[in-house]
Design a protein around this motif. Structure first.
Motif, PDB file in Angstrom:
ATOM      1  N   GLU A  24       0.823  -1.209   0.000  1.00  0.00           N
ATOM      2  CA  GLU A  24       0.000   0.000   0.000  1.00  0.00           C
ATOM      3  C   GLU A  24       0.857   1.260   0.000  1.00  0.00           C
ATOM      4  N   ASP A  25       2.098   1.134   0.449  1.00  0.00           N
ATOM      5  CA  ASP A  25       3.006   2.280   0.450  1.00  0.00           C
ATOM      6  C   ASP A  25       3.719   2.457  -0.889  1.00  0.00           C
ATOM      7  N   GLY A  26       3.388   1.584  -1.852  1.00  0.00           N
ATOM      8  CA  GLY A  26       3.982   1.675  -3.180  1.00  0.00           C
ATOM      9  C   GLY A  26       5.301   0.957  -3.332  1.00  0.00           C
ATOM     10  N   VAL A  27       5.803   0.374  -2.253  1.00  0.00           N
ATOM     11  CA  VAL A  27       7.091  -0.321  -2.293  1.00  0.00           C
ATOM     12  C   VAL A  27       6.866  -1.791  -2.672  1.00  0.00           C
ATOM     13  N   TRP A  28       7.726  -2.276  -3.550  1.00  0.00           N
ATOM     14  CA  TRP A  28       7.630  -3.667  -4.005  1.00  0.00           C
ATOM     15  C   TRP A  28       8.443  -4.553  -3.063  1.00  0.00           C
ATOM     16  N   ARG A  29       7.794  -5.578  -2.516  1.00  0.00           N
ATOM     17  CA  ARG A  29       8.460  -6.492  -1.581  1.00  0.00           C
ATOM     18  C   ARG A  29       8.095  -7.934  -1.923  1.00  0.00           C
TER      19      ARG A  29
END
Length: 196
Positions: A24-29
């Motif tokens: 949701e924070d836009g970071v890919w994990r």
């Protein structure tokens, strides 16, 4: 055209899954994508997508083996369960807009409909007997058992959140029976469509 439809199922599903890696924070994990594999929706779509890829490659080769055809049927049955579960159970509780927006529009509706229509009307390569149609229950049984274990039976520290709400008020027995009955009805419906 059939090759195109099956390749589209595969590509669109892969793209939808790749979106699961983005938080949701836009970071890919990586852990986001792996955590998403707890959901029947995603597992059923990926299973069906791999079957669609195998079918498309078989069509390019000129002959569809019976086992690939059966794999595609089981995949179509699995995503039909996804579609009906969302329509009957999840969307009325969580809202239709939430269930049919973004990548969920594909995973909950478009992908399942493509699989249902392509298999039922255009992939009639072999006879589908009623006993064989019941193989469509396999994903529901397997996932139901895993979900039951991870939500109800395993040590509490290792449990999943009851994200589908199947153990609400401790009534997992009713939910489990409903899942099996629903899966059987899906098999019956697809068997009927295939015979039209």
């Amino acid at each position: 055209m059939l090759i195109f439809v099956n390749m589209a199922i595969f590509v669109c599903t892969v793209l939808a899954y790749l979106g699961c890696f983005r938080g949701e924070d836009g970071v890919w994990r990586a852990e986001n994508g792996l955590a998403a594999l707890r959901f029947y929706t995603l597992l059923s779509n990926l299973f069906c997508a791999l079957a669609a890829l195998a079918l498309a490659l078989a069509l390019l080769g000129g002959e569809v083996p019976r086992w690939i055809w059966l794999w595609k049927y089981i995949g179509a049955a699995a995503v039909t369960v996804t579609l009906l579960t969302v329509l009957v159970f999840l969307a009325p509780a969580a809202g239709f807009k939430a269930m049919f927006s973004g990548r969920d529009l594909y995973l909950h509706l478009i992908g399942p409909l493509l699989a249902i229509v392509s298999f039922s009307f255009f992939e009639r390569f072999f006879p589908l007997s009623f006993p064989l149609a019941l193989t469509g229950l396999i994903p529901v049984i397997l996932y139901g058992l895993v979900y039951l274990y991870k939500v109800v039976l395993c040590p509490e520290a290792q449990r999943w959140e009851d994200f589908y709400g199947y153990n609400k008020n401790g009534k997992w027995q009713i939910s489990f029976a409903a899942m099996m009955l629903g899966g059987a009805l899906v098999c019956l419906a697809l068997w009927g469509l295939y015979r039209l």
